[in-house]
Design a protein around this motif. Structure first.
Motif, PDB file in Angstrom:
ATOM      1  N   UNK A  32     -23.711 -15.171  26.664  1.00 35.47           N
ATOM      2  CA  UNK A  32     -23.581 -13.785  27.119  1.00 35.47           C
ATOM      3  C   UNK A  32     -24.876 -13.085  26.711  1.00 35.47           C
ATOM      4  N   UNK A  33     -25.793 -12.920  27.658  1.00 34.73           N
ATOM      5  CA  UNK A  33     -27.114 -12.349  27.393  1.00 34.73           C
ATOM      6  C   UNK A  33     -27.219 -10.969  28.029  1.00 34.73           C
ATOM      7  N   UNK A  34     -27.740  -9.995  27.265  1.00 30.43           N
ATOM      8  CA  UNK A  34     -27.904  -8.638  27.758  1.00 30.43           C
ATOM      9  C   UNK A  34     -29.371  -8.262  27.615  1.00 30.43           C
ATOM     10  N   UNK A  35     -30.024  -7.913  28.735  1.00 27.49           N
ATOM     11  CA  UNK A  35     -31.451  -7.573  28.749  1.00 27.49           C
ATOM     12  C   UNK A  35     -31.638  -6.223  29.416  1.00 27.49           C
ATOM     13  N   UNK A  36     -32.858  -5.655  29.253  1.00 29.32           N
ATOM     14  CA  UNK A  36     -33.164  -4.377  29.886  1.00 29.32           C
ATOM     15  C   UNK A  36     -33.478  -3.262  28.912  1.00 29.32           C
ATOM     16  N   UNK A  37     -34.211  -3.569  27.816  1.00 33.44           N
ATOM     17  CA  UNK A  37     -34.622  -2.576  26.823  1.00 33.44           C
ATOM     18  C   UNK A  37     -33.412  -1.817  26.275  1.00 33.44           C
ATOM     19  N   UNK A  38     -32.417  -2.586  25.839  1.00 35.84           N
ATOM     20  CA  UNK A  38     -31.178  -2.002  25.324  1.00 35.84           C
ATOM     21  C   UNK A  38     -31.287  -1.778  23.823  1.00 35.84           C
ATOM     22  N   UNK A  45     -22.289  -4.056  22.907  1.00 37.29           N
ATOM     23  CA  UNK A  45     -21.287  -3.997  23.975  1.00 37.29           C
ATOM     24  C   UNK A  45     -20.758  -5.374  24.325  1.00 37.29           C
ATOM     25  N   UNK A  46     -21.522  -6.410  24.049  1.00 39.52           N
ATOM     26  CA  UNK A  46     -21.055  -7.767  24.382  1.00 39.52           C
ATOM     27  C   UNK A  46     -19.711  -8.070  23.717  1.00 39.52           C
ATOM     28  N   UNK A  47     -19.600  -7.732  22.436  1.00 39.78           N
ATOM     29  CA  UNK A  47     -18.353  -8.026  21.725  1.00 39.78           C
ATOM     30  C   UNK A  47     -17.229  -7.077  22.139  1.00 39.78           C
ATOM     31  N   UNK A  48     -17.568  -5.801  22.345  1.00 45.87           N
ATOM     32  CA  UNK A  48     -16.535  -4.841  22.764  1.00 45.87           C
ATOM     33  C   UNK A  48     -15.987  -5.200  24.140  1.00 45.87           C
ATOM     34  N   UNK A  49     -16.884  -5.535  25.057  1.00 47.66           N
ATOM     35  CA  UNK A  49     -16.462  -5.855  26.429  1.00 47.66           C
ATOM     36  C   UNK A  49     -15.614  -7.124  26.441  1.00 47.66           C
ATOM     37  N   UNK A  50     -16.023  -8.142  25.711  1.00 47.49           N
ATOM     38  CA  UNK A  50     -15.268  -9.390  25.672  1.00 47.49           C
ATOM     39  C   UNK A  50     -13.837  -9.143  25.174  1.00 47.49           C
ATOM     40  N   UNK A  51     -13.720  -8.418  24.037  1.00 47.64           N
ATOM     41  CA  UNK A  51     -12.397  -8.157  23.467  1.00 47.64           C
ATOM     42  C   UNK A  51     -11.563  -7.263  24.377  1.00 47.64           C
ATOM     43  N   UNK A  52     -12.185  -6.255  25.003  1.00 48.18           N
ATOM     44  CA  UNK A  52     -11.445  -5.334  25.868  1.00 48.18           C
ATOM     45  C   UNK A  52     -10.874  -6.054  27.082  1.00 48.18           C
ATOM     46  N   UNK A  63     -16.469 -19.628  30.004  1.00 47.22           N
ATOM     47  CA  UNK A  63     -17.077 -20.935  30.242  1.00 47.22           C
ATOM     48  C   UNK A  63     -18.274 -20.854  31.183  1.00 47.22           C
ATOM     49  N   UNK A  64     -18.764 -19.638  31.431  1.00 51.56           N
ATOM     50  CA  UNK A  64     -19.900 -19.436  32.343  1.00 51.56           C
ATOM     51  C   UNK A  64     -21.090 -18.855  31.573  1.00 51.56           C
ATOM     52  N   UNK A  65     -22.236 -18.932  32.202  1.00 56.65           N
ATOM     53  CA  UNK A  65     -23.450 -18.327  31.637  1.00 56.65           C
ATOM     54  C   UNK A  65     -23.567 -16.907  32.213  1.00 56.65           C
ATOM     55  N   UNK A  66     -23.373 -15.881  31.356  1.00 55.10           N
ATOM     56  CA  UNK A  66     -23.347 -14.477  31.800  1.00 55.10           C
ATOM     57  C   UNK A  66     -24.678 -13.816  31.438  1.00 55.10           C
ATOM     58  N   UNK A  67     -25.307 -13.235  32.449  1.00 53.16           N
ATOM     59  CA  UNK A  67     -26.546 -12.474  32.221  1.00 53.16           C
ATOM     60  C   UNK A  67     -26.343 -11.053  32.750  1.00 53.16           C
ATOM     61  N   UNK A  68     -26.522 -10.075  31.882  1.00 48.98           N
ATOM     62  CA  UNK A  68     -26.397  -8.664  32.255  1.00 48.98           C
ATOM     63  C   UNK A  68     -27.772  -8.018  32.141  1.00 48.98           C
ATOM     64  N   UNK A  69     -28.244  -7.438  33.221  1.00 44.60           N
ATOM     65  CA  UNK A  69     -29.541  -6.758  33.236  1.00 44.60           C
ATOM     66  C   UNK A  69     -29.328  -5.278  33.510  1.00 44.60           C
ATOM     67  N   UNK A  70     -29.923  -4.426  32.677  1.00 44.81           N
ATOM     68  CA  UNK A  70     -29.865  -2.979  32.859  1.00 44.81           C
ATOM     69  C   UNK A  70     -31.195  -2.544  33.452  1.00 44.81           C
TER      70      UNK A  70
END
Length: 524
Positions: A32-38, A45-52, A63-70
């Motif tokens: 679970x990768x988050x990019x975009x000068x965060x 947010x990665x942990x909050x979103x996963x639990x929510x 089981x997937x490769x998740x990439x979030x770009x802002x």
């Protein structure tokens, strides 16, 4: 492999630039990768979103490769406002909600671990930015933030209490029977609030005006100081009150906002948007002139704004209102000198290596100070124990350029006890405000701005000095050694005095009254 795009907004001054949350799901090692000068809170947010998502009973593609770009990548992002759009992007990319139906909405909200939505700051500023940019997208916000954003006219705001409330509106699967019948999900109810659970369209109901504000009638005596405040309110001038402790300076300053004309729609929205950026918005204070009174230990950043990302300071929180600086010489010199730009331009620019933000700061400065370290220099009630050198050094803490930018300097003398107790009650704030509104309206009809803002050719065109008044002003400026700025400010004050008197031209008597408010401190 799948991709989803969700629209949101970042907070950078009152601009609130758009942010596209891009979510990409691909095969490979789970991550679970988050990019975009965060910033840090955005990365969390990665942990909050996963639990929510999991606690809401939805499927998280672990089981997937998740990439979030802002996007855009060079725009700094902060706060937990991107939790909701990130969660929706994951759900849309995994096919649990219809990504095509999300394009007409913008989302912001922090997620709890249970999936409940929590308020975020800057909701009203975001809605105002959408209106100014003529965007038609609807805002989906948590409770509290939705009611705040609904104060913007024509804003289309929806309130959701839980992640499931949002998901229910954008489900990807519709029953075949409903699809054949052409049915669509039911429109959300418009309850005007957002008190009940679920998804609601929100409208704002402005509160009743507050009537228990401090009244000018409470201040006994001090006719000259009250007159100076009336002039300052009518022409949007700054004022400095000099007097011993207990003479009534703070009482007068606290009642100054009650003398100002009512706020226009644009002023009310700008003021509320800045309060929203700082997390200070309160519906009960809608259309009330803000009053900021920072302590003299405030740093330059606290006073004019700053930080990373940039936040508005006290001068911006007082936009279209009053900034009261008590014990003016006790403020740090750097903090006071930082006031020069907003006093002249009405805005403050915060420049950092990675970003630049501009905040409005069109405030009226009301400052108060003692004339000397002990406070009793020139007092009729108590003897001063300070030497002339001590008095001079104390008053020199305020630089000449800053003092030159304050239009009115007035002495607030301490009254003897007998004179104070026998002083009759003065005019109420409403009576003075009526004259202020009439004078301000005359200035607006004549030149489209308060007298304090007159500059250059506009100043020459609208002063309308009688020949005798012009000659008198020239002699006074030469004899008293005024700078060009001080001369112009005195003439602006004279223009306001003439407006209060209902005169179209400035007479010598108006200039003479304005002159008494440019006295040096050592002459107080």
């Amino acid at each position: 492999m799948s991709l989803a795009l969700i629209q949101s907004r970042a907070l950078l001054g009152l601009e609130a630039p758009g942010v596209t949350v891009e979510v990409h799901l691909a095969n490979g090692l789970p991550s679970f990768t988050l990019v975009g000068l965060a910033d840090v809170e955005v990365k969390e947010a990665r942990e909050r979103v996963r639990a929510a998502i999991l606690n809401a009973g939805l499927e998280f593609p672990s089981n997937r490769r998740i990439t979030v770009n802002l996007a855009p990548a060079d725009l700094p992002k902060d706060s937990g406002r991107f939790d909701l759009p990130i969660a929706l992007g994951i759900l849309a990319a995994s096919g649990q909600i219809d990504a095509r139906r999300l394009k007409d909405f913008e989302f912001a909200g922090e997620l709890s671990l249970t999936g409940a939505l929590r308020p975020v700051r800057g909701a009203l500023a975001t809605a105002l930015a959408l209106q100014r940019q003529q965007q038609t997208a609807a805002l989906v916000l948590p409770p509290g933030s939705a009611q705040e954003a609904a104060f913007v006219p024509s804003a289309q705001v929806f309130c959701a209490h839980h992640l499931l409330d949002v998901v229910a509106q954008f489900l990807a699967h519709v029953s075949p029977v409903a699809a054949d019948a052409g049915e669509t999900p039911a429109a959300p109810p418009d309850d005007g609030a957002c008190g009940a659970a679920g998804w609601h369209r929100v409208t704002a109901t402005p509160p009743a005006p507050v009537t228990d504000a401090p009244d000018l009638r409470d201040v006994r005596g001090q006719a000259q100081a009250k007159r100076a405040l009336e002039i300052a309110a009518a022409g949007a001038h700054g004022v400095l009150m000099v007097g011993p402790p207990g003479s009534g300076k703070s009482m007068l300053a606290q009642r100054f906002a009650g003398l100002l004309p009512p706020m226009t729609d644009g002023e009310a929205l700008e003021t509320a948007a800045i309060a929203s950026l700082g997390g200070r918005f309160s519906p009960e204070r809608w259309r009330q002139r803000p009053f900021a009174g920072p302590h003299h230990t405030a740093s330059p950043v606290a006073l004019v704004g700053g930080g990373s990302p940039p936040r508005p300071g006290e001068v911006s929180q007082a936009h279209h209102g009053v900034l009261f600086l008590d014990e003016l010489p006790e403020f740090a010199r750097s903090a006071l000198e930082a006031l020069r730009e907003p006093l002249e331009t009405g805005c403050i620019t915060i420049a950092r290596a990675a970003q630049r933000a501009e905040f409005p700061a069109r405030f009226q400065l009301v400052a108060a100070m003692n004339p000397c370290p002990c406070g009793y220099w020139g007092s009729r009630v108590r003897a001063c124990r300070c030497t002339p050198d001590q008095v001079s050094r104390y008053q020199a803490r305020i630089s000449g350029p800053l003092l030159d930018r304050i239009d009115l300097h007035v002495e607030v003398a301490a009254l003897p006890a007998q004179e104070l107790l026998e002083a009759p009650g003065g005019e109420s704030s409403s009576e003075v405000r009526a004259r202020v509104e009439e004078a301000r309206n005359a200035a607006m009809q004549r030149q489209g701005m308060p007298n304090h803002l007159l500059q250059g050719a506009l100043l020459d065109a609208h002063l309308q000095l009688q020949p005798e008044a012009l000659q008198f002003a020239h002699k006074a400026a030469a004899k008293l050694g005024w700078s060009a700025r001080a001369t112009h400010r005195t003439l602006k004050v004279a223009r306001t005095i003439a407006d209060l008197a209902g005169s179209t031209a400035i007479a010598p008597v108006h200039v003479a009254e304005a002159m008494q408010y440019r006295r040096a401190l050592m002459q107080a």
